[in-house]
Scaffold this motif. Structure first.
Motif, PDB file in Angstrom:
ATOM      1  N   ALA A   8       0.966  -1.069  -0.088  1.00 17.98           N
ATOM      2  CA  ALA A   8      -0.102  -0.082   0.053  1.00 17.98           C
ATOM      3  C   ALA A   8       1.020   1.299   0.063  1.00 17.98           C
ATOM      4  O   ALA A   8       0.300   2.461  -0.457  1.00 17.98           O
ATOM      5  CB  ALA A   8      -0.941  -0.148   1.158  1.00 17.98           C
ATOM      6  N   LEU A   9       2.110   1.155   0.483  1.00 18.44           N
ATOM      7  CA  LEU A   9       3.108   2.301   0.362  1.00 18.44           C
ATOM      8  C   LEU A   9       3.426   2.626  -0.958  1.00 18.44           C
ATOM      9  O   LEU A   9       4.158   3.845  -1.128  1.00 18.44           O
ATOM     10  CB  LEU A   9       4.027   2.140   1.573  1.00 18.44           C
ATOM     11  N   ILE A  10       3.738   1.538  -1.659  1.00 19.77           N
ATOM     12  CA  ILE A  10       4.247   1.775  -3.141  1.00 19.77           C
ATOM     13  C   ILE A  10       3.781   2.902  -4.149  1.00 19.77           C
ATOM     14  O   ILE A  10       4.353   3.822  -4.371  1.00 19.77           O
ATOM     15  CB  ILE A  10       4.197   0.500  -4.031  1.00 19.77           C
ATOM     16  N   PRO A  11       2.332   3.069  -4.028  1.00 18.16           N
ATOM     17  CA  PRO A  11       1.767   4.108  -4.922  1.00 18.16           C
ATOM     18  C   PRO A  11       2.473   5.612  -4.298  1.00 18.16           C
ATOM     19  O   PRO A  11       2.546   6.528  -4.988  1.00 18.16           O
ATOM     20  CB  PRO A  11       0.367   3.996  -4.852  1.00 18.16           C
ATOM     21  N   PHE A  12       2.367   5.650  -2.979  1.00 16.34           N
ATOM     22  CA  PHE A  12       2.412   6.789  -2.324  1.00 16.34           C
ATOM     23  C   PHE A  12       4.137   7.214  -2.699  1.00 16.34           C
ATOM     24  O   PHE A  12       4.289   8.459  -2.957  1.00 16.34           O
ATOM     25  CB  PHE A  12       2.402   6.687  -0.763  1.00 16.34           C
ATOM     26  N   VAL A  13       4.870   6.436  -2.550  1.00 17.61           N
ATOM     27  CA  VAL A  13       6.235   6.712  -2.851  1.00 17.61           C
ATOM     28  C   VAL A  13       6.598   6.794  -4.254  1.00 17.61           C
ATOM     29  O   VAL A  13       7.158   7.842  -4.612  1.00 17.61           O
ATOM     30  CB  VAL A  13       7.036   5.366  -2.312  1.00 17.61           C
ATOM     31  N   GLY A  14       5.780   6.178  -5.047  1.00 17.23           N
ATOM     32  CA  GLY A  14       6.034   6.054  -6.427  1.00 17.23           C
ATOM     33  C   GLY A  14       5.564   7.534  -7.030  1.00 17.23           C
ATOM     34  O   GLY A  14       6.186   8.216  -7.950  1.00 17.23           O
ATOM     35  N   LEU A  15       4.447   7.913  -6.725  1.00 15.29           N
ATOM     36  CA  LEU A  15       3.978   9.234  -7.252  1.00 15.29           C
ATOM     37  C   LEU A  15       4.584  10.398  -6.651  1.00 15.29           C
ATOM     38  O   LEU A  15       5.109  11.266  -7.320  1.00 15.29           O
ATOM     39  CB  LEU A  15       2.442   9.151  -6.772  1.00 15.29           C
ATOM     40  N   PHE A  21      12.129  13.612 -10.308  1.00 15.72           N
ATOM     41  CA  PHE A  21      12.865  12.689 -11.227  1.00 15.72           C
ATOM     42  C   PHE A  21      12.309  12.643 -12.505  1.00 15.72           C
ATOM     43  O   PHE A  21      13.191  12.413 -13.488  1.00 15.72           O
ATOM     44  CB  PHE A  21      13.329  11.397 -10.885  1.00 15.72           C
ATOM     45  N   ALA A  22      11.005  12.698 -12.652  1.00 14.99           N
ATOM     46  CA  ALA A  22      10.204  12.622 -13.781  1.00 14.99           C
ATOM     47  C   ALA A  22       9.742  14.036 -14.278  1.00 14.99           C
ATOM     48  O   ALA A  22       9.085  13.895 -15.256  1.00 14.99           O
ATOM     49  CB  ALA A  22       9.088  11.926 -13.656  1.00 14.99           C
ATOM     50  N   TYR A  38       3.743  10.075 -16.495  1.00 10.14           N
ATOM     51  CA  TYR A  38       4.064   9.658 -15.294  1.00 10.14           C
ATOM     52  C   TYR A  38       2.980   9.537 -14.394  1.00 10.14           C
ATOM     53  O   TYR A  38       2.751   8.372 -13.536  1.00 10.14           O
ATOM     54  CB  TYR A  38       5.459  10.286 -14.908  1.00 10.14           C
ATOM     55  N   VAL A  39       2.195  10.615 -14.132  1.00 12.43           N
ATOM     56  CA  VAL A  39       1.188  10.698 -13.239  1.00 12.43           C
ATOM     57  C   VAL A  39      -0.141   9.711 -13.593  1.00 12.43           C
ATOM     58  O   VAL A  39      -0.449   9.088 -12.525  1.00 12.43           O
ATOM     59  CB  VAL A  39       0.886  11.985 -13.145  1.00 12.43           C
ATOM     60  N   VAL A  40      -0.275   9.736 -14.878  1.00 10.49           N
ATOM     61  CA  VAL A  40      -1.280   8.806 -15.075  1.00 10.49           C
ATOM     62  C   VAL A  40      -1.173   7.594 -15.023  1.00 10.49           C
ATOM     63  O   VAL A  40      -1.931   6.617 -14.634  1.00 10.49           O
ATOM     64  CB  VAL A  40      -1.735   9.162 -16.694  1.00 10.49           C
TER      65      VAL A  40
END
Length: 66
Positions: A8-15, A21-22, A38-40
């Motif tokens: 559940a933490l992956i989307p928070f950290v990824g976004l 960086f993106a 990247y956001v989409v």
């Protein structure tokens, strides 16, 4: 922490963590600037990851008692 909590933490950290960086206008991906793509992408991935978290969470497997 359990696996579904970490997932559940992956989307928070990824976004939020990946935006600096993106933060580029070029290259264009599917006609969108890279940052918008990247956001989409993370919005779609977040839905997939949350579906996996839902399936892995043992609380969702309990029968509802009436």
């Amino acid at each position: 922490m359990k696996l579904h909590h970490l997932l559940a933490l992956i989307p928070f950290v990824g976004l939020l963590g990946g935006i600096p960086f993106a933060n580029k206008v070029t290259p264009y991906v599917f006609g969108m600037p890279f940052l918008l793509f990247y956001v989409v992408l993370w919005v779609v991935l977040s839905s997939v990851i949350m579906a996996i978290v839902f399936k892995l969470d043992p609380e969702n497997k309990k029968e509802e008692v009436q």
